[in-house]
Design a protein around this motif. Structure first.
Motif, PDB file in Angstrom:
ATOM      1  N   ARG A 117      39.773  65.044 113.437  1.00 58.64           N
ATOM      2  CA  ARG A 117      40.403  66.022 114.312  1.00 58.64           C
ATOM      3  C   ARG A 117      39.945  65.726 115.726  1.00 58.64           C
ATOM      4  O   ARG A 117      38.786  65.415 115.970  1.00 58.64           O
ATOM      5  CB  ARG A 117      39.928  67.413 113.877  1.00 58.64           C
ATOM      6  N   ARG A 118      40.861  65.798 116.657  1.00 56.84           N
ATOM      7  CA  ARG A 118      40.509  65.676 118.071  1.00 56.84           C
ATOM      8  C   ARG A 118      40.829  66.999 118.709  1.00 56.84           C
ATOM      9  O   ARG A 118      42.005  67.350 118.837  1.00 56.84           O
ATOM     10  CB  ARG A 118      41.324  64.568 118.740  1.00 56.84           C
ATOM     11  N   GLY A 119      39.832  67.738 119.118  1.00 60.88           N
ATOM     12  CA  GLY A 119      40.089  69.071 119.636  1.00 60.88           C
ATOM     13  C   GLY A 119      40.699  69.892 118.514  1.00 60.88           C
ATOM     14  O   GLY A 119      40.171  69.947 117.404  1.00 60.88           O
ATOM     15  N   GLU A 120      41.868  70.486 118.781  1.00 56.35           N
ATOM     16  CA  GLU A 120      42.514  71.314 117.767  1.00 56.35           C
ATOM     17  C   GLU A 120      43.458  70.494 116.895  1.00 56.35           C
ATOM     18  O   GLU A 120      43.910  70.947 115.870  1.00 56.35           O
ATOM     19  CB  GLU A 120      43.323  72.426 118.456  1.00 56.35           C
ATOM     20  N   ARG A 121      43.735  69.270 117.343  1.00 58.09           N
ATOM     21  CA  ARG A 121      44.788  68.484 116.708  1.00 58.09           C
ATOM     22  C   ARG A 121      44.247  67.692 115.520  1.00 58.09           C
ATOM     23  O   ARG A 121      43.280  66.949 115.660  1.00 58.09           O
ATOM     24  CB  ARG A 121      45.371  67.511 117.723  1.00 58.09           C
ATOM     25  N   LEU A 122      44.925  67.850 114.400  1.00 58.30           N
ATOM     26  CA  LEU A 122      44.561  67.052 113.238  1.00 58.30           C
ATOM     27  C   LEU A 122      45.270  65.707 113.362  1.00 58.30           C
ATOM     28  O   LEU A 122      46.496  65.639 113.398  1.00 58.30           O
ATOM     29  CB  LEU A 122      45.004  67.769 111.965  1.00 58.30           C
ATOM     30  N   LEU A 123      44.514  64.630 113.465  1.00 56.59           N
ATOM     31  CA  LEU A 123      45.151  63.323 113.661  1.00 56.59           C
ATOM     32  C   LEU A 123      45.603  62.728 112.336  1.00 56.59           C
ATOM     33  O   LEU A 123      46.717  62.272 112.192  1.00 56.59           O
ATOM     34  CB  LEU A 123      44.184  62.366 114.359  1.00 56.59           C
ATOM     35  N   PHE A 124      44.708  62.718 111.389  1.00 55.95           N
ATOM     36  CA  PHE A 124      45.103  62.279 110.051  1.00 55.95           C
ATOM     37  C   PHE A 124      44.150  62.910 109.054  1.00 55.95           C
ATOM     38  O   PHE A 124      43.019  63.271 109.400  1.00 55.95           O
ATOM     39  CB  PHE A 124      45.109  60.753 109.900  1.00 55.95           C
ATOM     40  N   ALA A 125      44.644  63.058 107.846  1.00 55.97           N
ATOM     41  CA  ALA A 125      43.830  63.720 106.834  1.00 55.97           C
ATOM     42  C   ALA A 125      43.827  62.879 105.568  1.00 55.97           C
ATOM     43  O   ALA A 125      44.829  62.253 105.224  1.00 55.97           O
ATOM     44  CB  ALA A 125      44.381  65.117 106.542  1.00 55.97           C
ATOM     45  N   ASP A 126      42.712  62.842 104.920  1.00 58.65           N
ATOM     46  CA  ASP A 126      42.590  62.231 103.611  1.00 58.65           C
ATOM     47  C   ASP A 126      43.070  60.782 103.575  1.00 58.65           C
ATOM     48  O   ASP A 126      43.789  60.361 102.676  1.00 58.65           O
ATOM     49  CB  ASP A 126      43.383  63.063 102.595  1.00 58.65           C
ATOM     50  N   LEU A 127      42.649  60.041 104.577  1.00 56.79           N
ATOM     51  CA  LEU A 127      43.038  58.638 104.678  1.00 56.79           C
ATOM     52  C   LEU A 127      42.111  57.810 103.783  1.00 56.79           C
ATOM     53  O   LEU A 127      40.907  58.014 103.790  1.00 56.79           O
ATOM     54  CB  LEU A 127      42.887  58.201 106.134  1.00 56.79           C
ATOM     55  N   ALA A 128      42.696  56.903 103.030  1.00 57.25           N
ATOM     56  CA  ALA A 128      41.847  56.068 102.185  1.00 57.25           C
ATOM     57  C   ALA A 128      42.377  54.642 102.165  1.00 57.25           C
ATOM     58  O   ALA A 128      43.575  54.423 102.052  1.00 57.25           O
ATOM     59  CB  ALA A 128      41.804  56.631 100.768  1.00 57.25           C
ATOM     60  N   PHE A 129      41.508  53.711 102.364  1.00 57.34           N
ATOM     61  CA  PHE A 129      41.877  52.302 102.184  1.00 57.34           C
ATOM     62  C   PHE A 129      40.620  51.490 101.973  1.00 57.34           C
ATOM     63  O   PHE A 129      39.497  51.982 102.125  1.00 57.34           O
ATOM     64  CB  PHE A 129      42.704  51.762 103.362  1.00 57.34           C
ATOM     65  N   GLU A 130      40.827  50.269 101.610  1.00 56.59           N
ATOM     66  CA  GLU A 130      39.697  49.403 101.304  1.00 56.59           C
ATOM     67  C   GLU A 130      40.024  47.994 101.767  1.00 56.59           C
ATOM     68  O   GLU A 130      41.156  47.546 101.644  1.00 56.59           O
ATOM     69  CB  GLU A 130      39.445  49.428  99.796  1.00 56.59           C
ATOM     70  N   LEU A 131      39.055  47.330 102.350  1.00 56.43           N
ATOM     71  CA  LEU A 131      39.263  45.942 102.750  1.00 56.43           C
ATOM     72  C   LEU A 131      38.233  45.060 102.062  1.00 56.43           C
ATOM     73  O   LEU A 131      37.056  45.399 102.018  1.00 56.43           O
ATOM     74  CB  LEU A 131      39.125  45.772 104.264  1.00 56.43           C
ATOM     75  N   ALA A 132      38.707  43.943 101.556  1.00 51.56           N
ATOM     76  CA  ALA A 132      37.819  42.954 100.951  1.00 51.56           C
ATOM     77  C   ALA A 132      37.797  41.741 101.881  1.00 51.56           C
ATOM     78  O   ALA A 132      38.620  41.642 102.788  1.00 51.56           O
ATOM     79  CB  ALA A 132      38.342  42.588  99.566  1.00 51.56           C
ATOM     80  N   PRO A 133      36.885  40.816 101.670  1.00 51.77           N
ATOM     81  CA  PRO A 133      36.816  39.641 102.546  1.00 51.77           C
ATOM     82  C   PRO A 133      38.162  38.935 102.678  1.00 51.77           C
ATOM     83  O   PRO A 133      38.879  38.762 101.696  1.00 51.77           O
ATOM     84  CB  PRO A 133      35.796  38.751 101.834  1.00 51.77           C
TER      85      PRO A 133
END
Lengths: 209, 217
Positions: free
Chosen positions: A20-36
């Protein structure tokens, strides 16, 4: 110091990230994974939180929820951050600026001279950075990624201010980094000239209005 | 340790190349001592009595004026953000910058004290005492300054806010610094001053790093 880097164990795991930035929700429940060897491209219009996500991954902005886990070969910080602020002092020469960051970031990469050659400003090593054009400053900034090996690159609009050759150079650098087993999260509006070796995913932020 | 020295070295080199800043502080320091005799009249015994206090006021103000620059330029060009991912913890980064800042701002003042000693007709013993007091007290001023500078780094025009913030903290330094030169005080004031400096120098990097982390958000 010239031993080839081993990023085999490196991983980036993001789970349930909410920012959240201030009152604004930018993104919620983001999930990812990076491998080599994998690259994540961040897309989205202005203000959807691309830069903020990169800062969150870098541990600068605190997330409201979720976790960012970066594992790497050792205990040192594992990421390079490149954004519109370059941390370059106008009154130091290009080589001095780069040498400073090399020592501050652990001297695990190529030498200053080699890195300057690699980004195509080898002839400007002795010039004060204040005299460099913005494209050359950007190249100097890219050289910072080379002077110490870190598995995760967080790049915010890396092609800004670069000419056509510079963009091709950027693509080559990222490809070489992938080949060495590095990972990258890149926020960009431009199509980067990356080799199509797979392992490139795209995340679009802010699709909900 | 190498990175620590590198950071100090870079700040010193920048101070030399950019120049001006340290010189401005020294000129300010001398200026105060130049105008005071005009203000209180050419009364040598009185001037001599007031000299240590005047030197402290001059040093105090010029140190306070300079501290705003501690983190500002590094914050503006993004160095501070990048330094957070260096091999040094942010606390060590702050400590290195505090040491460099002390070398750039306090040492020139110490070197300028003979000029003040002449202008204020200080005795030899007074001058030695003043130099000793400044040597013991200025690290505390710089360290308190780091706190103020870290808290106000996010304010674009923070100029004088940091000095005002740390003024109450820095006043004890002044009290013991001047007290040291009182012939009746003995060595107690010097010990207090040194203790204060050591304590603040050790703790301020942690507090300042905390403030910088918060400012980065």
């Amino acid at each position: 110091m010239s031993a080839s880097p081993t990023f085999a164990q490196a991983r980036l795991r993001v789970r349930g990230l909410t920012v959240r930035r201030g009152e604004r929700l930018l993104f919620a429940d983001l999930a990812f994974e990076l491998a080599p060897g994998e690259v994540l491209l961040l897309r989205g219009s202005n203000g959807t939180g691309k830069s903020t996500l990169l800062l969150t991954l870098a541990g600068v902005v605190r997330a409201e929820g979720g976790s960012v886990e970066i594992t790497g070969p050792d205990e040192l910080p594992q990421m390079h951050l490149l954004n519109y602020q370059h941390g370059i002092k106008a009154r130091l020469t290009a080589a001095e600026n780069l040498g400073f960051w090399r020592r501050m970031y652990g001297e695990t990469g190529v030498s200053v001279a080699e890195a300057l050659q690699a980004v195509g400003i080898g002839g400007l090593a002795g010039l004060e950075a204040g005299y460099l054009s913005s494209g050359q400053v950007r190249r100097l900034s890219l050289a910072r990624l080379l002077v110490s090996y870190r598995p995760l690159w967080l790049l915010d609009e890396p092609s800004a201010a670069l000419d056509r050759d510079g963009e091709a150079l950027l693509g080559r650098l990222i490809d070489a980094h992938r080949e060495a087993g590095g990972m990258a999260v890149i926020a960009t509006h431009h199509a980067l000239p990356l080799a199509n070796g797979g392992g490139i995913t795209t995340l679009v932020l802010g699709d909900s209005p | 340790m190498r990175a620590f020295q590198t950071l100090i070295g870079r700040d010193l080199r920048l101070a030399v190349r950019v120049g001006g800043e340290a010189m401005t502080l020294v000129l300010f320091f001398i200026m105060v001592a130049v105008i005071v005799p005009f203000a209180i009249g050419p009364d040598r015994p009185q001037l001599m009595r007031l000299a240590p206090g005047i030197v402290w006021i001059a040093a105090f103000l010029s140190m306070l004026l300079g501290l705003d620059r501690l983190f500002r330029s590094d914050d503006e060009d993004g160095s501070l953000l990048l330094l957070r991912h260096s091999v040094l913890p942010l606390e060590a980064v702050v400590a290195a910058k505090v040491i460099a800042h002390w070398l750039v701002t306090a040492v020139p003042l110490l070197l300028a004290t003979p000029v003040l000693a002449l202008l204020l007709s200080m005795s030899w013993a007074q001058w030695v005492g003043t130099v000793l007091a400044l040597l013991a007290g200025t690290p505390a001023l710089t360290s308190f300054g780091a706190l103020g500078a870290a808290v106000t780094v996010g304010l674009r025009r923070g100029g004088l806010i940091a000095p005002v913030l740390i003024l109450p903290l820095a006043i004890p330094v002044m009290i013991f610094g001047v007290g040291m030169l009182d012939p009746l005080a003995g060595s107690g004031a010097l010990l207090f001053l040194v203790a204060l400096s050591l304590l603040v120098t050790v703790f301020s990097p942690f507090a300042a790093a905390l403030a910088l982390r918060a400012a980065g958000e």
